[in-house]
Write an enzyme that holds these catalytic residues in place. Sequence first.
Site, PDB file in Angstrom:
ATOM      1  NE  ARG A  44      40.935  31.745  36.090  1.00  0.00           N
ATOM      2  CZ  ARG A  44      40.015  31.084  36.735  1.00  0.00           C
ATOM      3  NH1 ARG A  44      39.664  29.839  35.891  1.00  0.00           N
ATOM      4  NH2 ARG A  44      39.103  31.381  37.631  1.00  0.00           N
ATOM      5  CE  LYS A  87      38.391  39.584  30.986  1.00  0.00           C
ATOM      6  NZ  LYS A  87      38.667  38.611  29.873  1.00  0.00           N
ATOM      7  CE  LYS A 106      44.028  43.904  37.681  1.00  0.00           C
ATOM      8  NZ  LYS A 106      45.454  42.964  37.153  1.00  0.00           N
ATOM      9  CG  ASP A 113      70.484  33.704  13.406  1.00  0.00           C
ATOM     10  OD1 ASP A 113      70.153  34.104  12.316  1.00  0.00           O
ATOM     11  OD2 ASP A 113      69.727  33.793  14.698  1.00  0.00           O
TER      12      ASP A 113
HETATM   13  C1  LIG Z   1      42.781  40.464  39.630  1.00  0.00           C
HETATM   14  C2  LIG Z   1      42.966  39.172  38.937  1.00  0.00           C
HETATM   15  C3  LIG Z   1      41.954  38.329  39.343  1.00  0.00           C
HETATM   16  C4  LIG Z   1      44.367  38.817  39.209  1.00  0.00           C
HETATM   17  N1  LIG Z   1      44.617  38.565  40.657  1.00  0.00           N
HETATM   18  C5  LIG Z   1      44.887  37.535  41.442  1.00  0.00           C
HETATM   19  O1  LIG Z   1      44.600  36.199  40.732  1.00  0.00           O
HETATM   20  C6  LIG Z   1      45.095  37.433  42.665  1.00  0.00           C
HETATM   21  C7  LIG Z   1      45.143  36.360  43.326  1.00  0.00           C
HETATM   22  C8  LIG Z   1      45.533  36.308  44.837  1.00  0.00           C
HETATM   23  C9  LIG Z   1      45.398  37.358  45.587  1.00  0.00           C
HETATM   24  O2  LIG Z   1      45.689  37.371  46.846  1.00  0.00           O
HETATM   25  C10 LIG Z   1      46.041  36.344  47.404  1.00  0.00           C
HETATM   26  C11 LIG Z   1      47.220  35.959  47.845  1.00  0.00           C
HETATM   27  C12 LIG Z   1      47.220  34.674  48.688  1.00  0.00           C
HETATM   28  C13 LIG Z   1      46.350  34.046  48.897  1.00  0.00           C
HETATM   29  C14 LIG Z   1      45.101  34.338  48.616  1.00  0.00           C
HETATM   30  C15 LIG Z   1      44.793  35.588  47.950  1.00  0.00           C
HETATM   31  C16 LIG Z   1      45.437  38.560  44.745  1.00  0.00           C
HETATM   32  C17 LIG Z   1      45.113  38.758  43.208  1.00  0.00           C
HETATM   33  C18 LIG Z   1      42.887  39.358  37.446  1.00  0.00           C
HETATM   34  C19 LIG Z   1      42.389  38.487  36.773  1.00  0.00           C
HETATM   35  C20 LIG Z   1      42.512  38.653  35.345  1.00  0.00           C
HETATM   36  C21 LIG Z   1      43.060  39.658  34.581  1.00  0.00           C
HETATM   37  C22 LIG Z   1      43.023  39.728  33.091  1.00  0.00           C
HETATM   38  N2  LIG Z   1      42.386  38.920  32.408  1.00  0.00           N
HETATM   39  N3  LIG Z   1      43.857  40.932  32.795  1.00  0.00           N
HETATM   40  C23 LIG Z   1      44.217  41.720  33.628  1.00  0.00           C
HETATM   41  N4  LIG Z   1      44.870  42.933  32.890  1.00  0.00           N
HETATM   42  N5  LIG Z   1      44.268  41.534  35.062  1.00  0.00           N
HETATM   43  C24 LIG Z   1      43.537  40.657  35.488  1.00  0.00           C
HETATM   44  N6  LIG Z   1      43.528  40.345  36.863  1.00  0.00           N
END
Ligand SMILES: CC(C)(CNC(=O)c1ccc(Oc2ccccc2)cc1)c1ccc2c(N)nc(N)nc2n1
Length: 341
Positions: free
Chosen positions: A142, A121, A300, A39
């Site tokens: 989002r 999640k 994943k 602080d």
């Molecule tokens: C897997 C993914 C959907 C994120 N990934 C993406 O959004 C994503 C987006 C483009 C990607 O590749 C591209 C890159 C460029 C252009 C197009 C696709 C790859 C991953 C996801 C969604 C919700 C989650 C959640 N609630 N908790 C946890 N722990 N993980 C999570 N992960």
Amino acid sequence: MIQMTSEAKRVEELRRLLQQASYAYYVLDAPVMEDTVYDRLYRELQELETKYPDLVTPDSPTQRVGERPATHFTSVRHNIPLYSLENAFNVEELQGWEQRWRRHLTPQYSPVEVDYVAELKIDGAALALTYQNGVLVRGATRGDGVMGEDITQNVRTIRSIPLRLNFDGLENIEKVEVRGEVFLPLEVFKQINEKRQKAGEQLFANPRNAVAGTLRQLDSRIVAQRQLDFFAYTLHIPGMDDASIANTQWEALELLQRLGFRVDTNHRLCHSIREVAEYYQYWDTERLNSPYMTDGVVVKLNTFKLQEQLGFTQKFPRWAIALKYAAEEAPTRVENITVNV
Ligand SMILES: CC(C)(CNC(=O)c1ccc(Oc2ccccc2)cc1)c1ccc2c(N)nc(N)nc2n1
């Protein structure tokens, strides 16, 4: 090189000390500085920045709380879409998912052994962060996955979200996109509802609603008081394909920690679907002692090579699935909800 005045040197030193202390406290859960010292240094920085306004930088700890409420949020386009996840509700459906992604790969390439990353999640709200030359320039909800709302001013008040990335030992990357979950620890959620009960305001039904309601606040000073927290789970370096900075989801999570983000330590590297199922069953009981609410496990495929080969359907990645628990939210008892009439 302009000669740095002694004040400019002191401001830089204070910023560094306060950022390190804040990182240790909010991201590592391992304080390195007494609150009273923090602080005092914070007040010294505020006084110097008030006296010499041109020394203020966007990543200064004093810039976490906005001074005046926004009038509205602007709609922004995500550089990379935020996909949602297909759901599975039990181990049989998880095995069905495994069959589907294996079938999808051309028959000649169907790896026998694959690694999975099992991530909790968290029951919060997804957030997309953009960093330019290491500095946080945007935080967005989002939305529909393509368009979200710019809530940067509110995001800057979340102490576990770094205002500047920690590149030490890493190449200086111009643009970094990070996604993760904003959440409220259960204890904080209860305190917020107690305050609202005393103030005769309507209660939040659950932490997820409290997070969504807080992120929609136009006055970031209210957001700053709500002690929101953040776990990162996805890292993108637009331009460089993700594989050049990390080859797997597990490496990406480690890199996110090095950059200065909080990453849930309950994530697990699984070498088979059976191990994923074991983790899912273990956490079904374990989550009752957890300080934050979770509604499932996100599974994943670990290697980006496999992720790229599988790609996406219209809505979901084929290489991930949300393995949900039966909704255990006990409905909030009616007598607890005061409705402002
Ligand atoms: C897997 C993914 C959907 C994120 N990934 C993406 O959004 C994503 C987006 C483009 C990607 O590749 C591209 C890159 C460029 C252009 C197009 C696709 C790859 C991953 C996801 C969604 C919700 C989650 C959640 N609630 N908790 C946890 N722990 N993980 C999570 N992960």
